[in-house]
Design a protein around this motif. Structure first.
Motif, short mmCIF file in Angstrom:
data_model
loop_
_atom_site.label_atom_id
_atom_site.label_comp_id
_atom_site.label_asym_id
_atom_site.label_seq_id
_atom_site.Cartn_x
_atom_site.Cartn_y
_atom_site.Cartn_z
N VAL A 121 -2.70 -1.11 -1.46
CA VAL A 121 -1.54 -1.32 -2.32
C VAL A 121 -1.24 -2.81 -2.34
N PRO A 122 -1.15 -3.42 -3.53
CA PRO A 122 -0.90 -4.87 -3.59
C PRO A 122 0.35 -5.26 -2.80
N ILE A 124 2.61 -7.49 -3.15
CA ILE A 124 3.87 -7.73 -3.85
C ILE A 124 4.59 -6.43 -4.15
N LEU A 125 3.80 -5.35 -4.29
CA LEU A 125 4.37 -4.03 -4.53
C LEU A 125 5.13 -3.54 -3.31
N LEU A 128 8.31 -5.59 -3.11
CA LEU A 128 9.30 -5.14 -4.08
C LEU A 128 9.91 -3.80 -3.67
N GLY A 129 9.06 -2.88 -3.24
CA GLY A 129 9.52 -1.55 -2.86
C GLY A 129 10.51 -1.58 -1.72
N ILE A 130 10.16 -2.32 -0.67
CA ILE A 130 11.05 -2.37 0.50
C ILE A 130 12.34 -3.11 0.14
#
Lengths: 285, 307
Positions: A121-122, A124-125, A128-130
């Motif tokens: 999973v990239p 930056i994802l 962003l998610g956290i």
């Protein structure tokens, strides 16, 4: 051309071509870093590129004394502490999980694929998610909570995969011997399994520390109001135009080298101790 | 402590032993779950829930100052119908393909040299370490270390000028697609070298000898024995390189000097503008693309078997 036989036969031409390629590769890897190490010793009037305008440690002083770079000391301290926490947690969690994965249990496949997903999973994802999750729940993101979690999603899969690699080559006869001699499961782990896997566990620790210490993308949205070192360096790349940037690069690179040397030293120490103790075998018989 | 393995002749102690055996059997059944629990919980809290959050937020509404819980497909519509998106995806795929091809070529050659042409184990380990050490230093530092080398007045340009190869500085070296891909290769080639080297070191040397004895040329040994047996390493390295490049934003931003875009950079820009739902929709699409690419690569090899 490619005879990998050991022995004294003459080297084929291919060997020399490949050796030259390897040499260029090493130059490619180290050349740029060597360049900034040299440039960090620019004189006070030197710029970002050659030629050298005198030789001095001016930019290193600049880094520490004038606070030209914002909170460099604080960022370094936070990164070091965070790296150490990530290191300890990664070692504990992945060794425990590695032991667990030696048995078949329900859900092992799912957990394995989640770990692999965590690697692909990239970054930056994840960041962003956290960040969004903390936002919605109403927690303040902080380097020692959300950033810690973000870093673990990167270090734990590495730890787990290394554990898999270790245990696939692990000779279970040693454990059976311990069991036959009456050792409890805990004693077996403490006195048989852990000493055997110790060098690789040091490897996991090294991975955990350096991956966290250098992690930028996963820290971006999760660090909260205080920067870690990579964020600080990134900030500098966009607004600092003096060799103080290279001084910082040289310093952090030197620090990384110290960590690697420390880890290598630890592995050698473990192996030497083992060799010494191993030589006692059979002495009492 | 030693109860399980001793033979106990006394009848009355058998009950106690079997109870203890039950307990150890129960402990043995529960132990793996307890051992895996911390890791699993971490992934649940910091990977699965955040991804679910992204998916949910991708359907939300937003204005210039806040996000508004809602259910709408507008974020996806805007994203997928914009020609800019497609162009950026194409650009990102171009970076990924170029970086993949270059790291594979370099990584395979380097691993092949160390694994098959270096004869002593000590030298193999030493050269392998030499390759891996730069990996431990900061990525951003390694990126900026190219600047004094590639810049208009950089080392390369001044050397070429001095040698009379060129008359004026080459402009395409820095802040271009060239420098972006160069930095990617520099950063990630080790992700290719390490797994391929690992696969190669596990190839039984007798297979190579057999091929040579059967009359295979060096090239035939390479293509019929070594490359097929190195496939797992190649697949693992490829997965790493492709996923890292697909999600990257910092290398593209720094090394292109803001001249090029990638999917990650588009997301990072949306995040900095606080357009979280748009960034989330973007993230979901990126995740799907990356997962499809990895699934395709995993069809070649079962990585769990290869560890």
């Amino acid at each position: 051309m490619a005879k990998p036989r050991r022995g004294r036969e003459p080297r084929p031409l291919g060997f020399y071509l490949l050796a030259a390629f390897f040499g260029l590769f090493v130059l490619f890897l180290y050349g740029p870093i060597a360049t900034i190490v040299i440039l960090s010793f620019q004189g006070p009037n030197g710029g970002l590129t050659f030629p050298m305008n005198g030789v001095s440690t001016h930019w290193f002083h600049n880094l520490f004394e004038q606070q030209a770079v914002g909170d460099f000391g604080g960022a370094l301290t936070r990164s070091l502490i965070l790296g150490l926490i990530v290191m300890v947690v990664t070692v504990l969690f992945s060794v425990a999980a590695g032991l667990g994965f030696r048995h078949r249990f329900r859900g092992s496949g799912v957990i394995f694929y989640v770990a692999v997903a965590s690697l692909i999973v990239p970054s930056i994802l994840v960041s962003l998610g956290i960040g969004l999750m903390f936002n919605i729940v109403g927690f303040e993101p902080n380097w020692n909570s959300s950033a810690l979690g973000a870093h673990l999603t990167w270090t734990l899969p590495f730890g787990l995969l290394i554990m898999f690699a270790i245990f696939n080559r692990f000779n279970r006869a040693y454990e059976e011997a311990a069991r036959d001699l009456g050792a409890t499961p805990w004693q077996t782990i403490r006195f048989v399994v852990l000493p055997i896997i110790a060098p690789s566990v040091i490897g996991i620790a090294l991975f955990g520390f350096t991956l966290s210490y250098d992690e930028f993308a996963r820290t971006l949205m999760t660090a909260g109001s205080f920067n870690t070192l990579p964020l600080e360096i990134y900030g500098m790349t966009t607004n600092v135009t003096t060799p103080v940037l290279y001084a910082l690069g040289t310093l952090t690179t030197a620090l990384s080298f110290l960590v690697i040397l420390g880890a290598l030293g630890a592995v050698l120490l473990v192996q030497r101790r083992r060799a010494r103790q191993g030589s006692d075998a059979g002495v009492g018989v | 402590m030693t109860g399980q393995t001793q033979t106990l002749p006394a009848q009355r102690r058998e009950g106690a032993t079997s109870k203890r055996l039950d307990r150890t059997r129960l402990a043995a059944a529960v132990a793996p779950y307890l051992q895996v629990a911390p890791l699993t919980l971490t992934f649940a809290v910091f990977l699965l829930v955040p991804i679910a959050t992204i998916v949910v937020v991708s359907f939300w509404d937003y204005d210039s100052i806040r996000v508004i819980p809602d259910f709408m497909l507008l974020n996806y519509e805007e994203l997928l119908t914009s020609p800019v998106t497609w162009q950026i995806y194409l650009n990102t795929l171009k970076y990924a393909a170029l970086t993949w091809a270059l790291t594979l070529g370099i990584g395979f050659t380097v691993a092949y040299f160390v694994a098959f042409h270096v004869r002593s184990l000590t030298w193999q380990i030493t050269l392998f370490m030499v390759c891996t050490i730069p990996f431990w230093t900061s990525n951003i530092i390694r990126m900026i270390s190219w600047i004094p080398f590639l810049g208009r007045n950089g080392l390369l340009n001044s050397t070429l000028l001095a040698m009379g190869v060129i008359d004026e500085p080459l402009e395409f070296l820095l802040f271009s697609d060239f420098s972006v891909v160069l930095a990617f290769v520099h950063l990630y080639v080790l992700f290719m070298v390490v797994p391929i080297f690992n696969s190669m070191m596990r190839i039984d040397r007798a297979l190579v000898e057999a091929a040579v004895d059967a009359g295979a040329s060096g090239w035939q040994v390479l293509t019929n024995v070594i490359i097929p047996l190195s496939k797992p390493g190649i697949a693992i390295g490829s997965i790493f390189v492709v996923t890292l490049v697909m999600g990257d934003f910092i290398t593209v931003r720094l090394m292109s000097g803001g001249q090029s875009a990638s999917v990650g950079l588009m997301m990072a820009n949306q995040i900095s503008l606080l357009q979280y739902p748009a960034a989330a929709a973007n993230a979901v699409v990126l995740l799907l693309v990356v997962l499809i690419m990895v699934a395709l690569m995993l069809r070649i090899v079962d990585i769990r078997k290869e560890l």
